[in-house]
Scaffold this active site. Structure first.
Site, PDB file in Angstrom:
ATOM      1  CD  GLU A 217      -2.975   1.112   2.244  1.00 60.24           C
ATOM      2  OE1 GLU A 217      -4.034   1.737   2.110  1.00 60.24           O
ATOM      3  OE2 GLU A 217      -2.683   0.486   3.272  1.00 60.24           O
ATOM      4  N   GLY A 353       3.815   1.808  11.017  1.00 59.88           N
ATOM      5  CA  GLY A 353       3.621   1.085  12.260  1.00 59.88           C
ATOM      6  C   GLY A 353       3.177  -0.334  11.995  1.00 59.88           C
ATOM      7  CG  MET A 355       0.296  -3.262   5.014  1.00 57.08           C
ATOM      8  SD  MET A 355      -0.716  -1.838   4.543  1.00 57.08           S
ATOM      9  CE  MET A 355      -1.930  -2.653   3.508  1.00 57.08           C
ATOM     10  CD  GLU A 356      -4.688  -1.916   5.905  1.00 50.49           C
ATOM     11  OE1 GLU A 356      -5.311  -1.207   5.110  1.00 50.49           O
ATOM     12  OE2 GLU A 356      -3.712  -1.510   6.560  1.00 50.49           O
ATOM     13  CG  ASN A 357      -0.092  -6.952   4.271  1.00 50.73           C
ATOM     14  OD1 ASN A 357      -0.111  -6.127   3.387  1.00 50.73           O
ATOM     15  ND2 ASN A 357       0.870  -7.000   5.196  1.00 50.73           N
ATOM     16  CD  GLU A 390      -2.684  -1.946  10.823  1.00 53.56           C
ATOM     17  OE1 GLU A 390      -3.189  -2.202   9.721  1.00 53.56           O
ATOM     18  OE2 GLU A 390      -2.211  -0.830  11.106  1.00 53.56           O
ATOM     19  CG  HIS A 393      -7.551  -1.423   8.159  1.00 50.00           C
ATOM     20  ND1 HIS A 393      -8.371  -0.491   7.573  1.00 50.00           N
ATOM     21  CD2 HIS A 393      -6.492  -0.730   8.673  1.00 50.00           C
ATOM     22  CE1 HIS A 393      -7.838   0.712   7.726  1.00 50.00           C
ATOM     23  NE2 HIS A 393      -6.712   0.599   8.398  1.00 50.00           N
ATOM     24  CD  GLU A 412      -5.582   3.712   6.939  1.00 47.37           C
ATOM     25  OE1 GLU A 412      -5.498   3.521   8.166  1.00 47.37           O
ATOM     26  OE2 GLU A 412      -5.294   2.826   6.115  1.00 47.37           O
TER      27      GLU A 412
END
Length: 951
Positions: A217, A353, A355-357, A390, A393, A412
């Protein structure tokens, strides 16, 4: 996306043109205008929308390519945001992906990788060209396979590095329907913390090794595979990774099998299950060496936390939070988590910080790992919040995704609000909503008071423009707007609307208006009418509040709204927007209940509060939820100052009051001397979060006063204000105290130390020496001890702390030490710390934080001056490292915003004109505007402050 830590298109016709089309279509037919209205409410892609406009003659064909410059002119009629002049169009829809079968093999010796991808596609219209995204990849041909197995090799492949596009041309038109695109390619396992990149770590044996990980992202999946790298062009993914058999290999889905590669002694082919349909930026894979701990949530979802080797117990706290969090969201959204597993992994080198993969959430080590012996409560709080963010998300962003980066705030802002709801549920002892007001509400209002702010929803052209809106507006103001809306319509209606929205757009894409529609239907309140103003207009109002008693003895409040600028400027007519402002009113006799609530829709209004006793106080904005500043008449403010001393109000209200008076003073609406008088009432304050925000405001003023000869007197005022709570809390834990009291002790002692309180400094030095000798300072107190001891230290102490940093194997401790080094005050030591920041001892991801810690030192102007000089002298190195991304935007703003003279303004302006930073253009302008605000504040209040502090 990314959860940012302390801290940063195609042009959708629906957002761009609504105002301009009405102006430009006066001479067009009614049917043409109707066509426009239909398409702006449709789910067409940008190309289809432009074709409708061309067909109906709303725009000539020459306008098919949207120019951000043209859009900027339209957009700036309501807002002052600066947009790019880059020509940009979204990918065409003639050929679209359905599934990617991806195989990658990283090479850790040459830092490259080999890739093969077979993309199931659908050919929607006749074309002999496939246009997709590709960046830093090499391939010379592609093969198209029809549904009947016929294969056709491309006649040419053109890779456009500047626009990150690959154009594949075939000798004849591709047949309509389904087919497969075969591409073999090579790529770079880069060190830029984006795309498919390498991360250096130290093996327990002491050997330096590398892992491979991803950060896609906003638009960096194209650095790992040729793809349609736009959030609306969703597909499924079959991932296969070739790696050494002893490595941990992870992807979004569970592992299906791992078979030995034919002809190899130690390589295996790790094959993963197919993902749900999802956007490219959510794809992820990791190859490295990790340990893990696991558990299942109450719904049977397997959750694992992956840590560096030998540190699996440091993942225990995050695992406990995740096991509680996932079911919380399942219940709140009334939609089950759709994947069979969830992995959380700590990455050594990571820009943001977290990432919401989907199914494989990546984190900085400091955002995931907690050491029971060496981690502070503040670190635990951070981990809980980031995990909550996260995991939110996984529904809001992953199941339903924004249609384009214009709607980034929807992802966000929402996650930045609901993370607090989740933490409040899991860890109610943290008083987390007061923390929200400090870290999100006040942060948002500070940035949004600048003319160089931007709306919550910013039209974005190319994805390169996205980095500038990963900032306090998209995250924190977005979250604050959601919190205000939640309060306005109530939790039941809010949950119902969210559920309906997620169900309707499940596995698809949505825009902001889709959420408003669902919440309007659920609440039966005009959500869109209210929220459209808050998301599309830059800034927020301040409310002037006065009162009178009418002939019936009833108290009547007189309210008026006007846009708030921190520089005190009177807004021009075109920028003095009106908002629909939900206002709550509390009084002495009603508190904590609301006496009256209204929506202020006009410029002025009156509210009859009925008959009130003469000693009644009146306060607006209960719990500091509404997005506005409250400007009370002197009489009303005086009554509230007495309430502050009594600690009657909730901490969120006490925090909001001091935040408002500081902001109003900065804007020239309240004397700075009167603010300091008001603050004397906070000497009895005991809440750590109130103190944090109050101290932050005091240090901001202290920075400005470094340009005067009486800044030491101001430091003495700060010390005097904090001494009562310091004496009460002492240095050591009090039996039965809460964790928040311990955090308060650390906050207060650090502030005393960096403001020159000798008693604190000497005790800090004594405790630090004992720490070096094995009697460890408690984790919560270490930052206070390190910073205070360095206030007037010699080089020998600085060297000992740098050595302690280098020997620590806990990243949290490294950062605690590194940021404390910014407290040194001599020119020699300041320069040494700055050089340390760019040295190999500090990870690239952390260098900016250390540099910013130095320039944030309020005890000497040398710190900010030398930091700025250092940045200029090392600009080539800095720019090469961080030329794009939020780290460069943070650096450009932080190292400039605390100056307060015209000379400094000219220097900063000239430097960035000579060294433009496209990714930080807005941040640079915000820094320059902040200098002007500080200068005006100083010129206006310098003498009054001097007189007050001398009295």
């Amino acid at each position: 996306m990314l959860k940012l830590l302390g801290s940063n298109k195609v042009l959708s016709f629906r957002n761009l043109l609504s105002k301009s089309v009405i102006q430009k279509t006066k001479n067009y037919s009614r049917s043409s205008i109707q066509s426009y209205k239909i398409l702006t409410n449709s789910r067409l892609g940008s190309i289809e929308r432009s074709q409708v406009l061309v067909r109906d003659n709303v725009f000539p064909k020459s306008n098919l390519i949207c120019k951000s410059l043209n859009f900027r002119n339209i957009y700036s009629e309501k807002n002052s945001s600066k947009m790019s002049t880059t020509e940009f169009v979204r990918l065409p829809k003639s050929v679209l992906p359905v599934n990617y079968a991806l195989e990658l093999e990283p090479d850790f010796k040459n830092f490259t990788f080999n890739g093969q991808v077979v993309i199931d596609v659908k050919v929607n219209s006749e074309t002999n060209t496939v246009l997709l995204n590709s960046a830093e990849l090499s391939f010379k041909e592609a093969v198209f396979e029809t549904s009947n197995g016929t294969k056709m090799t491309s006649s040419s492949v053109k890779l456009d590095d500047q626009n990150e596009l690959g154009t594949i041309t075939f000798p004849q038109a591709l047949p309509l329907g389904t087919g497969r695109l075969h591409i073999s390619y090579t790529g770079i396992l880069n060190d830029k913390l984006k795309g498919f990149y390498r991360s250096k770590y130290v093996h327990p044996s002491g050997e330096e090794r590398y892992a491979a990980t991803t950060q896609f992202e906003a638009a960096d999946a194209r650095r790992a595979l040729p793809c349609w790298d736009e959030p609306a062009l969703k597909a499924t993914f079959d991932v296969t990774i070739i790696a050494e058999e002893n490595k941990t290999v992870l992807s979004n889905m569970p592992l299906l099998d791992a078979n030995r590669v034919e002809g190899s002694q130690n390589l295996k082919r790790f094959r993963f299950d197919r993902t749900p349909i999802m956007s490219t930026y959510l794809l992820a894979f990791v190859v490295g060496e990790y340990d893990y701990i696991e558990d299942k949530d109450r719904n049977g979802v397997l959750i694992r936390v992956y840590t560096p080797l030998g540190k699996q117990e440091l993942g225990r706290f995050a695992l406990e939070v995740a096991v509680k969090t996932l079911p919380f969201y399942t219940d709140y959204f009334r939609i089950s988590y759709p994947l069979p597993k969830l992995d959380l992994i700590a990455i050594a080198d990571f820009a943001a910080g977290a990432m919401e993969n989907w199914g494989l959430v990546t984190y900085r080590e400091t955002a995931l790992l907690v050491d029971p012996k060496n981690s502070s409560l503040m670190s635990k709080q951070t981990v809980a919040i980031v995990v909550g963010h996260e995991l939110a998300h996984q529904w809001f962003g992953n199941i339903v995704t924004m249609e384009w980066w214009t709607h980034l705030w929807l992802n966000e802002g929402f996650a930045s609000w609901i993370e607090y709801l989740c933490v409040d549920h899991c860890l109610p002892e943290l008083d987390i909503w007061t923390h929200f007001v400090n870290s999100d509400y006040c942060r948002a209002l500070e940035l949004d008071s600048l003319k160089n702010s931007h709306p919550i929803e910013v039209p974005v052209g190319p994805p390169s423009e996205v980095d500038e809106i990963f900032d306090a507006i998209s995250y924190s103001k977005g979250a604050t707007a959601i919190r205000m809306l939640h309060s306005y319509i109530g939790d039941d209606a809010f949950r119902t609307g969210l559920h309906n929205y997620l169900e309707k757009f499940k596995y698809r894409n949505a825009v902001t208006e889709d959420l408003w529609e669902a919440l309007t239907e659920a609440s039966k309140k005009p959500v869109n009418e209210l929220m459209q103003l808050w998301t599309s207009q830059t800034g927020y109002p301040y409310i002037n509040i006065s009162h009178l008693v009418n002939s019936n003895g009833e108290t009547v409040l007189k309210l008026s709204q006007e846009r708030f600028f921190s520089n005190g400027a009177k807004p021009a007519e075109q920028e003095n927007f009106l908002w629909k402002v939900p206002i709550t009113i509390v009084t002495k006799s009603s508190y904590p209940n609301i006496h009256k609530e209204i929506v202020l829709e006009n410029r002025t209004d009156e509210v009859n509060l009925g008959v009130l006793a003469s000693d009644e106080w009146i306060k607006l904005n209960k719990n500091t939820i509404g997005i506005y500043r409250s400007n009370y008449s002197p009489e009303l403010l005086l009554k509230l100052s007495n309430v502050i001393r009594e600690q009657t109000l909730h901490p969120t209200d006490r925090l909001g009051l001091q935040s408002d008076v500081f902001a109003l003073s900065q804007a020239g609406l309240l004397s700075a001397a009167d603010v300091l008088k008001f603050l004397e009432g906070y000497s009895t304050e005991e809440n750590v979060t109130v103190w944090r925000d109050l101290i932050s405001n005091l240090m901001s003023l202290s920075h400005t006063l470094l340009n005067t000869d009486f800044q030491p007197q101001f430091q003495a005022f700060v010390v005097k204000l904090l001494k009562p709570i310091s004496k009460k809390l002492g240095w050591d834990p009090i039996p039965g105290e809460s964790g928040l009291q311990g955090m308060c002790r650390a906050t207060v002692l650090r502030t005393l130390g960096i403001n020159g309180d000798r008693e604190t400094i000497e005790e800090a030095k004594r405790r630090l020496e004992a720490h070096f000798n094995g009697k460890l300072v408690p984790a919560d107190l270490r930052s206070a001890v390190y910073s205070s001891a360095l206030y007037d230290s010699q080089e020998a102490l600085l060297d000992r702390l740098i050595d302690l940093h280098n020997r620590s194997d806990l990243q949290e401790e490294k950062m605690r030490i590194a940021t404390s080094l910014g407290s040194v005050r001599s020119e020699t030591l300041i320069k040494k710390v700055l050089n340390f920041a760019l040295s190999p001892s500090v990870r690239s991801q952390d260098s900016v934080t250390v540099i910013c810690a130095v320039c944030s030192n309020t005890s000497t102007k040398l710190s900010s001056d030398l930091t700025w000089q250092f940045v200029k002298e090392n600009w080539n190195t800095i720019y090469e490292r961080y030329s794009s991304g939020f780290l460069i935007t943070r650096l450009c703003k932080t190292v400039t915003e605390n100056f307060a003279t015209h000379k400094d303004y000219q220097d900063v302006d000239a430097f960035f004109k000579a060294h433009p930073v496209p990714a930080a253009q807005r941040s640079i302008q915000q820094g320059l505007e902040s200098i002007q605000v500080n200068q005006a504040w100083l010129e206006r209040d310098e003498q009054k402050l001097k007189n007050f502090l001398s009295a």
